[in-house]
Scaffold this active site. Sequence first.
Site, PDB file in Angstrom:
ATOM      1  N   GLY A  92      10.279 -75.467  48.455  1.00 14.33           N
ATOM      2  CA  GLY A  92      10.903 -74.377  49.179  1.00 14.33           C
ATOM      3  C   GLY A  92       9.923 -73.679  50.098  1.00 14.33           C
ATOM      4  O   GLY A  92       8.716 -73.970  50.097  1.00 14.33           O
ATOM      5  N   THR A 138       8.851 -70.628  49.965  1.00 13.69           N
ATOM      6  CA  THR A 138       7.933 -69.748  49.251  1.00 13.69           C
ATOM      7  C   THR A 138       7.296 -70.428  48.054  1.00 13.69           C
ATOM      8  O   THR A 138       6.106 -70.269  47.801  1.00 13.69           O
ATOM      9  CB  THR A 138       8.664 -68.471  48.785  1.00 13.69           C
ATOM     10  N   ASP A 144      18.322 -78.150  48.885  1.00 15.27           N
ATOM     11  CA  ASP A 144      18.352 -77.380  47.642  1.00 15.27           C
ATOM     12  C   ASP A 144      19.740 -76.856  47.328  1.00 15.27           C
ATOM     13  O   ASP A 144      20.153 -76.789  46.165  1.00 15.27           O
ATOM     14  CB  ASP A 144      17.348 -76.230  47.694  1.00 15.27           C
TER      15      ASP A 144
END
Length: 257
Positions: A8, A10, A109
């Site tokens: 992802g 982050t 995701d």
Amino acid sequence: MLLAIDLGNTNLTIGLYEGSKLGARWRLATDHERMPDEYGMQILSLLQHSGCSPAQLHGVCMASVVPPLTGRIVQASREYLSQDPLVVTHQTPLNVKILIDEPSSAGADRLVDAVAVKALYGGPACVIDFGTATNFDIIDADGNYIGGILAPGIGIAAEAMTLRTAKLPRVDLTPPPNVIGKNTVHAMQSGLVIGYTALVEGLIQRIRKELGDDVKFIATGGLAELIAGQTDQISIIAPWLTLDGLRIIWDLNHPQA
């Protein structure tokens, strides 16, 4: 064993599965400067720390929303784990139909979460992923992925308040003692934590108006427990849901593995 990797913006989340059981799992910071060798050494070190050798892996399944880093993780997997990863896209065989205008635009995701929700909880359901963005992804009663909602993440909001104002400090993302803050820190925490909870509750109410009252709401992502703990509208907290979805997708595509 299967290595599941969720890349992802982050966090880099990694899980090790033996059959359907999730064993060791790690949530790391995504580093855009790291090279394939560095990622390879990091993943190899994590596996060795958990007592697993690359020879014990039968596969790697990966979802990524960071295209510049996808190839680096794939290269690291090939060179350090001797595994060619299954990289999930909208074209990967899934157990859900993607009923949105542009299937190619859906983040991997989000699709993986939909697969996990259908397999583990059934529809209609909505998974709320509290990550860099706050994603609401919805499957209908037949298990079809029908779309969702994208909102800025609470971390983005907190960072913007600090960077775009002269006097507001960085604050911990924890609930304040009261909604009405008696000082700047508590006032900011109220706006961020309680404010985001109100955003989530408001969208849940509107989703129920469209789909009915039997929709299940599942929270996942790094901040799932923080927000879900402030409301009674989320019935399930599944912090490793995306990893579970990757495992399910691997099994769908490698039934004999």
